[in-house]
Design a protein around this motif. Structure first.
Motif, short mmCIF file in Angstrom:
data_model
loop_
_atom_site.label_atom_id
_atom_site.label_comp_id
_atom_site.label_asym_id
_atom_site.label_seq_id
_atom_site.Cartn_x
_atom_site.Cartn_y
_atom_site.Cartn_z
N SER A 109 0.82 -1.21 0.00
CA SER A 109 0.00 0.00 0.00
C SER A 109 0.85 1.25 0.00
N GLU A 110 2.05 1.14 0.55
CA GLU A 110 2.95 2.29 0.56
C GLU A 110 3.31 2.66 -0.89
N LEU A 111 3.68 1.65 -1.63
CA LEU A 111 3.99 1.88 -3.03
C LEU A 111 2.76 2.39 -3.77
N ALA A 112 1.60 1.84 -3.43
CA ALA A 112 0.36 2.28 -4.08
C ALA A 112 0.17 3.78 -3.89
N THR A 113 0.35 4.20 -2.66
CA THR A 113 0.20 5.63 -2.39
C THR A 113 1.19 6.45 -3.20
N ARG A 114 2.43 5.99 -3.16
CA ARG A 114 3.45 6.74 -3.87
C ARG A 114 3.15 6.80 -5.36
N LEU A 115 2.70 5.69 -5.89
CA LEU A 115 2.40 5.63 -7.31
C LEU A 115 1.27 6.59 -7.67
N ARG A 116 0.27 6.63 -6.80
CA ARG A 116 -0.85 7.53 -7.07
C ARG A 116 -0.42 8.98 -6.96
N THR A 117 0.35 9.27 -5.92
CA THR A 117 0.77 10.66 -5.72
C THR A 117 1.71 11.13 -6.82
N GLN A 118 2.64 10.28 -7.16
CA GLN A 118 3.70 10.75 -8.04
C GLN A 118 3.46 10.48 -9.52
N PHE A 119 2.51 9.58 -9.81
CA PHE A 119 2.23 9.40 -11.23
C PHE A 119 0.77 9.60 -11.59
N ILE A 120 -0.10 8.88 -10.93
CA ILE A 120 -1.48 8.86 -11.41
C ILE A 120 -2.14 10.24 -11.30
N GLU A 121 -1.93 10.91 -10.20
CA GLU A 121 -2.50 12.25 -10.06
C GLU A 121 -1.95 13.23 -11.10
N PRO A 122 -0.63 13.35 -11.16
CA PRO A 122 -0.09 14.26 -12.19
C PRO A 122 -0.54 13.86 -13.60
N GLN A 123 -0.62 12.57 -13.83
CA GLN A 123 -1.03 12.11 -15.15
C GLN A 123 -2.47 12.55 -15.42
N ARG A 124 -3.27 12.48 -14.37
CA ARG A 124 -4.67 12.91 -14.50
C ARG A 124 -4.73 14.36 -14.99
N LEU A 125 -3.87 15.18 -14.46
CA LEU A 125 -3.87 16.58 -14.87
C LEU A 125 -3.50 16.70 -16.34
N ARG A 126 -2.50 15.94 -16.72
CA ARG A 126 -2.14 15.97 -18.14
C ARG A 126 -3.31 15.47 -19.00
N ASP A 127 -4.00 14.44 -18.49
CA ASP A 127 -5.12 13.88 -19.25
C ASP A 127 -6.25 14.89 -19.40
N LEU A 128 -6.41 15.73 -18.38
CA LEU A 128 -7.52 16.68 -18.41
C LEU A 128 -7.25 17.87 -19.33
#
Lengths: 213, 213, 213, 213
Positions: free
Chosen positions: A139-158
DNA sequence: CATTAATCGAGACGGTACGTCTGGTCTTCCC
DNA sequence: GGGAAGACCAGACGTACCGTCTCGATTAATG
């Protein structure tokens, strides 16, 4: 669990300030962290993942491939996924600058096809899938992955939607988040779960389904 | 790579034939495969996964927990994921009998909420996520997972639509595959990628988005 | 600290019972402990000590040289000195059967010259010196060395005197312990401390100094 | 291998000259070698040996205990035994001035009892035993130990005999070397090999055995 | 009724990789 | 130029599991 900072202490300025051909060669010193070792490790990790698969990536293997002592890896990272995470983020820095053609559907198509290709076919995508896999039971990695990739990626996607909104292409109540989910989730589903291909025409059909105004 | 058959030679009939006291205790014999050992192994694997995570599952650990020799595992399975796969399939046998209330939207809601709960919250879901994760870098497992779970599951998922079609609830050209993908992929996306919760109301909003006729 | 038994379970009878070329080759089985592995390890340890000195002996090195897994060493021994101790004891089994010529001085000369040669020049002596050295800062080893070598050796050393006493060569109050110390200690002193050679004539002069009756 | 000189350039006078406040504290400077660092290192080495045994002495440990950088040790010594050798020699400077009571047996007793106590019980003795142990597989150290300790010590040991000879206590052909060996070797034997105690009465019995004239 | 075949628990074996620890080298900065 | 700091390479440490192998016991079907 991932406590260590991967690239501390060394301001970019200092690096740049070192003149001449720069990237001073050193084996242990007081330059602080060795940039050469750092990049060698990240590259080696990337390569090993692609060549030998996730299980084939080992700290010892990375160290050997990078020509580095194991301890140099353990000094700055906590695990092989930690290294791969950094390698992945480094890869993503060169990420797509979203196109801005003046037409939403066209922009979306361009962006999503690129994303799908990255996820399903590129080496970077292989690293991402490995990390996401690991995140299922870390879950630690999950959090990090979401914070550092998925969220920023979401912004790019939007980004294409934001441009379209500025242009008045969207009706006011248009829910960009929901729309994005409608577009992204089938792509991820095919890549991660069903294994079906994500062709250009498939992406187009997804976009066609959207009701923009 | 997965060559071994997990439950060979022993017809269900034979199992059924031995009722009552039955389930002969034996330590190596010519009864054929020990059912006791088999179930002990699958249970131990399940438990270990939930308690200690995927990395915490080891063949040696399973053997110890099941009170079984390592070789007994290797005789019937090829790897820990192979064991977990069987454990997962065993778990899924008790799977949902899809409801058939006479109303598509109601049936879908019931079915999908149950699926989401299974994926995101149950021990069985944890096993599934671990397997899917492993499948990202193990194409053999990926194939097996698709053949033995995802395809059959797809049929179960389609069942409400088939019932609706029989009832004439759907217009003739309705693309059930596409509809299913529209419903399922956001659920998987949230569970696997974004980590967002999949609430009952969220499932309802997904269904509402469908245009049935 | 030294809890593990080095050679358990395997009765000499069984070994002897295996006829012909015997020494069944096996890689992991239920023969119990592998005699082949055991002897390969002890020999490798011996050789490494002689070739590379005490510091050059490592468990990893022994394992590599013996063609054996590290764990196989750790299963039966606790440390490299533990291995060397066993190697040394094994070497000593072939030790001198004290001569019994009927003349004390002659017997002593023969015995002591052999002992001095062993200590100062042989590979076995090198192992002994290394162990004695280690025993200077490892009281557990010191105890074991005294119990398993020095005491038994003392009995062997006393043998010529006992024979002489039986023959009436000694006056009744003759203190064999003191005499032995007078003979042995200069030999050990020269070997361990001063580094002077222990020649045959030197041993003879030591014996000449003794007043037997 | 031991190339470096341990105490160059800095006369004892200077040390003595800087009393009181002095003993200039410095962290890297142009004073030449830091006497403070040097003594701190030797003391730390001594203490560590006594507290933690030979294996517990490491260059890093000494550096930490002495509050000194590793490199400062490596600059002046080559190995931990090199440091310990210096520490030992420093300790021995305060060595016994042999008594000269006018009676050989009395002088010998006094001298040998002191020696035995030093070897077997004192911290300095522990250092000596460690060095002698190391010398068993380090011929360079063995040579140095003999040159810098054992030979000089031999001269000190012979001093009582020389005095006695001057006084005419010995018959002319008396072999002092042989006599000394008769006295010393049992002491070393007990300390190093058998582990038996070396009591005062034991030393007396050794002396009694000597035939002086 | 003895033989044969299949399976089990047990556990030693050769291995790989782990994560930790020292050792000795080197470079930089401070005094 | 000495000394403190500390990153680096190198490699041994002891542990955990891997997958393979053989054993001896147990039991059922075979002949």
């Amino acid at each position: 669990m991932i406590r260590k900072v991967s690239k501390p202490r060394r301001a970019a300025k200092e690096v740049a300030a070192k003149p001449g051909p720069a990237m001073v060669e050193h084996r242990g010193n007081r330059h602080g962290r060795s940039e050469g070792a750092r990049t060698a490790i990240l590259e080696a990790a990337d390569n090993l993942l692609v060549e030998r698969g996730f299980a084939g990536v080992t700290i010892e293997g990375i160290a050997a491939a990078a020509g580095v002592a194991k301890q140099t890896i353990y000094r700055w990272w906590t695990s092989k996924t930690d290294v791969l995470m950094d390698a992945f983020l480094e890869d993503m820095i060169q990420a797509s600058v979203p196109s801005d053609s003046g037409d939403l559907k066209s922009d979306l198509k361009h962006h999503l096809v690129g994303l799908a290709k990255m996820l399903a076919e590129s080496d970077t995508g292989a690293v991402f899938r490995a990390l996401l896999a690991e995140a299922q039971h870390d879950s630690e990695l999950a959090t990090r992955l979401r914070t550092q990739f998925i969220e920023p990626q979401r912004l790019r996607d939007l980004f294409p939607f934001e441009q379209a909104r500025k242009r008045g292409e969207l009706y006011p109540e248009f829910d960009t988040d929901a729309a994005l989910e409608q577009l992204l989730s089938p792509i991820y589903y095919r890549v991660l779960v069903s294994g079906q291909p994500v062709s250009q025409s498939y992406v187009e059909s997804l976009i066609r389904r959207l009701v923009l105004r």
